[in-house]
Design a protein around this motif. Structure first.
Motif, PDB file in Angstrom:
ATOM      1  N   LYS A  71     -32.566  45.584  -9.900  1.00  0.00           N
ATOM      2  CA  LYS A  71     -31.185  45.778  -9.446  1.00  0.00           C
ATOM      3  C   LYS A  71     -30.534  44.461  -9.035  1.00  0.00           C
ATOM      4  O   LYS A  71     -29.751  44.389  -8.085  1.00  0.00           O
ATOM      5  CB  LYS A  71     -31.135  46.773  -8.274  1.00  0.00           C
ATOM      6  N   ASP A  72     -30.918  43.421  -9.771  1.00  0.00           N
ATOM      7  CA  ASP A  72     -30.320  42.109  -9.551  1.00  0.00           C
ATOM      8  C   ASP A  72     -29.260  41.894 -10.633  1.00  0.00           C
ATOM      9  O   ASP A  72     -29.571  41.549 -11.776  1.00  0.00           O
ATOM     10  CB  ASP A  72     -31.392  41.018  -9.628  1.00  0.00           C
ATOM     11  N   PHE A  73     -27.992  42.119 -10.258  1.00  0.00           N
ATOM     12  CA  PHE A  73     -26.899  42.019 -11.219  1.00  0.00           C
ATOM     13  C   PHE A  73     -26.174  40.679 -11.114  1.00  0.00           C
ATOM     14  O   PHE A  73     -25.035  40.539 -11.555  1.00  0.00           O
ATOM     15  CB  PHE A  73     -25.908  43.160 -11.009  1.00  0.00           C
ATOM     16  N   SER A  74     -26.830  39.708 -10.514  1.00  0.00           N
ATOM     17  CA  SER A  74     -26.222  38.381 -10.383  1.00  0.00           C
ATOM     18  C   SER A  74     -26.745  37.394 -11.424  1.00  0.00           C
ATOM     19  O   SER A  74     -26.185  36.316 -11.597  1.00  0.00           O
ATOM     20  CB  SER A  74     -26.495  37.821  -8.976  1.00  0.00           C
ATOM     21  N   VAL A  89     -26.597  37.298 -25.811  1.00  0.00           N
ATOM     22  CA  VAL A  89     -26.302  36.794 -24.464  1.00  0.00           C
ATOM     23  C   VAL A  89     -24.938  37.299 -23.987  1.00  0.00           C
ATOM     24  O   VAL A  89     -24.781  37.727 -22.835  1.00  0.00           O
ATOM     25  CB  VAL A  89     -26.365  35.247 -24.453  1.00  0.00           C
ATOM     26  N   ASN A  90     -23.949  37.263 -24.862  1.00  0.00           N
ATOM     27  CA  ASN A  90     -22.609  37.720 -24.477  1.00  0.00           C
ATOM     28  C   ASN A  90     -22.602  39.206 -24.132  1.00  0.00           C
ATOM     29  O   ASN A  90     -21.974  39.636 -23.153  1.00  0.00           O
ATOM     30  CB  ASN A  90     -21.620  37.436 -25.612  1.00  0.00           C
ATOM     31  N   VAL A  91     -23.288  40.023 -24.949  1.00  0.00           N
ATOM     32  CA  VAL A  91     -23.368  41.468 -24.669  1.00  0.00           C
ATOM     33  C   VAL A  91     -24.047  41.717 -23.316  1.00  0.00           C
ATOM     34  O   VAL A  91     -23.582  42.522 -22.493  1.00  0.00           O
ATOM     35  CB  VAL A  91     -24.125  42.193 -25.803  1.00  0.00           C
ATOM     36  N   TYR A  92     -25.154  41.002 -23.089  1.00  0.00           N
ATOM     37  CA  TYR A  92     -25.878  41.176 -21.818  1.00  0.00           C
ATOM     38  C   TYR A  92     -25.007  40.760 -20.640  1.00  0.00           C
ATOM     39  O   TYR A  92     -24.941  41.470 -19.612  1.00  0.00           O
ATOM     40  CB  TYR A  92     -27.165  40.356 -21.836  1.00  0.00           C
ATOM     41  N   ASN A  93     -24.334  39.614 -20.744  1.00  0.00           N
ATOM     42  CA  ASN A  93     -23.503  39.127 -19.635  1.00  0.00           C
ATOM     43  C   ASN A  93     -22.369  40.089 -19.325  1.00  0.00           C
ATOM     44  O   ASN A  93     -22.035  40.332 -18.154  1.00  0.00           O
ATOM     45  CB  ASN A  93     -22.954  37.737 -19.960  1.00  0.00           C
ATOM     46  N   ARG A  94     -21.736  40.668 -20.395  1.00  0.00           N
ATOM     47  CA  ARG A  94     -20.667  41.643 -20.153  1.00  0.00           C
ATOM     48  C   ARG A  94     -21.211  42.894 -19.473  1.00  0.00           C
ATOM     49  O   ARG A  94     -20.580  43.454 -18.575  1.00  0.00           O
ATOM     50  CB  ARG A  94     -19.989  42.007 -21.474  1.00  0.00           C
ATOM     51  N   MET A  95     -22.382  43.325 -19.906  1.00  0.00           N
ATOM     52  CA  MET A  95     -22.992  44.511 -19.290  1.00  0.00           C
ATOM     53  C   MET A  95     -23.324  44.256 -17.820  1.00  0.00           C
ATOM     54  O   MET A  95     -23.083  45.117 -16.955  1.00  0.00           O
ATOM     55  CB  MET A  95     -24.262  44.891 -20.062  1.00  0.00           C
ATOM     56  N   ILE A  96     -23.865  43.074 -17.524  1.00  0.00           N
ATOM     57  CA  ILE A  96     -24.203  42.743 -16.143  1.00  0.00           C
ATOM     58  C   ILE A  96     -22.947  42.669 -15.287  1.00  0.00           C
ATOM     59  O   ILE A  96     -22.925  43.140 -14.130  1.00  0.00           O
ATOM     60  CB  ILE A  96     -24.985  41.410 -16.099  1.00  0.00           C
ATOM     61  N   ARG A 101     -19.679  45.052 -11.055  1.00  0.00           N
ATOM     62  CA  ARG A 101     -18.411  45.589 -10.556  1.00  0.00           C
ATOM     63  C   ARG A 101     -18.554  47.030 -10.098  1.00  0.00           C
ATOM     64  O   ARG A 101     -18.021  47.422  -9.052  1.00  0.00           O
ATOM     65  CB  ARG A 101     -17.334  45.474 -11.639  1.00  0.00           C
ATOM     66  N   GLU A 102     -19.290  47.814 -10.893  1.00  0.00           N
ATOM     67  CA  GLU A 102     -19.487  49.213 -10.511  1.00  0.00           C
ATOM     68  C   GLU A 102     -20.310  49.321  -9.228  1.00  0.00           C
ATOM     69  O   GLU A 102     -20.036  50.167  -8.377  1.00  0.00           O
ATOM     70  CB  GLU A 102     -20.173  49.968 -11.648  1.00  0.00           C
ATOM     71  N   VAL A 104     -20.544  47.030  -6.796  1.00  0.00           N
ATOM     72  CA  VAL A 104     -19.707  46.607  -5.667  1.00  0.00           C
ATOM     73  C   VAL A 104     -18.683  47.684  -5.323  1.00  0.00           C
ATOM     74  O   VAL A 104     -18.452  48.008  -4.146  1.00  0.00           O
ATOM     75  CB  VAL A 104     -19.009  45.270  -5.992  1.00  0.00           C
ATOM     76  N   GLY A 105     -18.066  48.276  -6.365  1.00  0.00           N
ATOM     77  CA  GLY A 105     -17.092  49.338  -6.125  1.00  0.00           C
ATOM     78  C   GLY A 105     -17.714  50.538  -5.454  1.00  0.00           C
ATOM     79  O   GLY A 105     -17.133  51.131  -4.537  1.00  0.00           O
ATOM     80  N   GLN A 106     -18.926  50.910  -5.897  1.00  0.00           N
ATOM     81  CA  GLN A 106     -19.618  52.039  -5.286  1.00  0.00           C
ATOM     82  C   GLN A 106     -19.963  51.742  -3.831  1.00  0.00           C
ATOM     83  O   GLN A 106     -19.821  52.604  -2.968  1.00  0.00           O
ATOM     84  CB  GLN A 106     -20.879  52.365  -6.082  1.00  0.00           C
ATOM     85  N   ALA A 107     -20.424  50.520  -3.571  1.00  0.00           N
ATOM     86  CA  ALA A 107     -20.761  50.150  -2.186  1.00  0.00           C
ATOM     87  C   ALA A 107     -19.523  50.161  -1.303  1.00  0.00           C
ATOM     88  O   ALA A 107     -19.573  50.628  -0.155  1.00  0.00           O
ATOM     89  CB  ALA A 107     -21.420  48.766  -2.166  1.00  0.00           C
TER      90      ALA A 107
END
Length: 435
Positions: A71-74, A89-96, A101-102, A104-107
């Motif tokens: 659960k390390d999304f940084s 790499v681009n797909v992974y970075n966008r997913m992360i 964001r989700e 942080v929004g949930q928290a």
């Protein structure tokens, strides 16, 4: 066996065959041998490049999976200059970024919800699958009179009796309205929400006391105002006529004068009593908001004791004191609180009749006052109605004494309760305004 191991075995096997083939060529023609050696070197180089091309993305994917698992999304990856790998790499970075964001929004939503629940004036009780209390907010603690620690883990049926009865069998989606101690009115609604695919239940409690008392007061205020206007106009006119009739007394025969004067006096006194009767109702309607000042409650109680001492002695009632060792200073309206205490003490004396005891007890932490008597007690069917306006069990009562007590204490913000059993009645006043 992993894919990496299989690839290594395959590459080693192929190149081993090429080495064997080169050894046979060495026996036949050294030029073919040199060509084979160059071929082997070229194959090793190509194999190494293929190895890097194949397994570097796999290592990248594995590192990304480990980050997601932890659960390390940084963690984000840098482009390496290879088109296929850079797309990954681009797909992974966008997913992360989306996951972060989700998260942080949930928290933030969870934090906001917690703050709203804690600050809500409505009581909220979160329940587990088997109707056990998981947590309560401060409003629910105040309503139930118990802390979260004391309530956690309890079944609904183990809540205070006045709450357990209406809440235990309340179905999901239904509401119920009930009254505590004959005064405090609450509405409770049971609902549920989904969390990670499971249903969780909660009880939402709203206090309706203030709104009901306000509507109730407006209703009987209008009735009393109309009644008082009509009665005062009527008694005023009658008293004027009775006063005029006094002038005819000398014209009567001496034998009739006494009866005539007596009749006029009785009629005048009844009119005065009727006006006083209506004035008592009007006093309830015109009850002003309390002017609070720091007041020593012990001193106020002793002052009332001196006032009631003759009646206590006449009835042979003993007043027992269990006061806190230090002065109990509370912000209150001394004049209004004196009316409250006087009414409670008089009711206690009437409940005893004669030869009994009244106990007055106070506490500093938390500040509260209890007035108890060992009278006959209050019947269970009467107790819920005692604070209802104009309800009385006395033959000559008006039903406004406890109504005034209720209104004064509610205006002060003091919680109170009246409980009774065999040969005892307890009136508890919590002298700390409700938040």
């Amino acid at each position: 066996m992993t894919l990496r191991t299989k690839f290594v075995f395959f590459a080693v096997g192929i190149h081993g065959l090429l080495v064997v083939l080169a050894w046979f060529l060495l026996q036949q023609n050294k030029y073919f041998f040199l060509g084979m050696e160059l071929l082997i070197l070229g194959s090793v180089y190509v194999t190494f490049q293929l190895y890097r091309s194949f397994f570097k993305p796999l290592a990248l994917i594995r590192a990304g999976i480990e980050s997601i698992r932890d659960k390390d999304f940084s963690t984000k990856f840098m482009a390496v200059g290879q088109q296929d790998l850079d797309e990954l790499v681009n797909v992974y970075n966008r997913m992360i970024d989306q996951l972060r964001r989700e998260r942080v929004g949930q928290a933030e939503k969870h934090f906001l919800l917690e703050k709203l629940i804690q600050a809500s004036p409505a009581g909220i009780i979160l329940l587990g699958f088997d109707n056990q209390v998981e947590s309560v907010n401060p409003a629910a603690e105040r309503f139930l009179g118990q802390s979260t620690t004391a309530l956690a883990g309890k079944h609904i049926s183990q809540l205070p009796e006045a709450w357990a009865r209406p809440l235990e069998n309340l179905a999901t989606g239904q509401s119920t309205t009930f009254r505590i101690h004959g005064t405090w009115t609450y509405r409770c609604h049971r609902a549920h929400f989904l969390d990670r695919g499971f249903q969780h239940y909660f009880l939402l409690i709203e206090e309706l006391t203030e709104a009901i008392l306000k509507n109730e007061r407006q209703a009987y205020e209008k009735v009393i105002r109309v009644m008082s206007h009509e009665v005062n106009n009527t008694t005023g006119a009658i008293n004027s006529i009775l006063g005029s009739l006094q002038h005819y007394t000398p014209q009567l025969r001496p034998d009739d004068r006494e009866d005539f004067e007596h009749v006029l006096q009785v009629a005048t006194e009844r009119n005065i009593s009727l006006s006083r009767f209506m004035a008592n109702f009007a006093d309830v309607v015109r009850l002003p908001q309390p002017q609070k000042e720091p007041t020593d409650l012990h001193e106020l109680l002793h002052r009332l004791h001196r006032l009631l001492q003759p009646e206590l002695q006449r009835r042979h009632i003993c007043l027992q004191w269990q006061l806190a060792p230090q002065p109990l200073v509370v912000p209150l309206d001394a004049q209004q609180m004196e009316q409250v205490l006087l009414n409670i003490l008089k009711n206690a004396m009437e409940a005893i009749g004669s030869a009994g005891a009244i106990t007055i007890a106070t506490s500093l932490h938390p500040p509260h006052l209890t007035i108890s008597d060992n009278g006959t007690g209050i019947p269970s069917d009467v107790l819920p109605h005692l604070f209802t306006p104009f309800y009385t069990t006395k033959s000559n009562g008006q039903g406004i004494g406890l109504t005034m007590v209720r209104d004064i204490l509610v205006n002060h913000g003091f919680d109170f309760s009246l409980t009774s059993g065999d040969n005892h009645t307890d009136f508890l006043i919590k002298l700390q305004p409700k938040k």
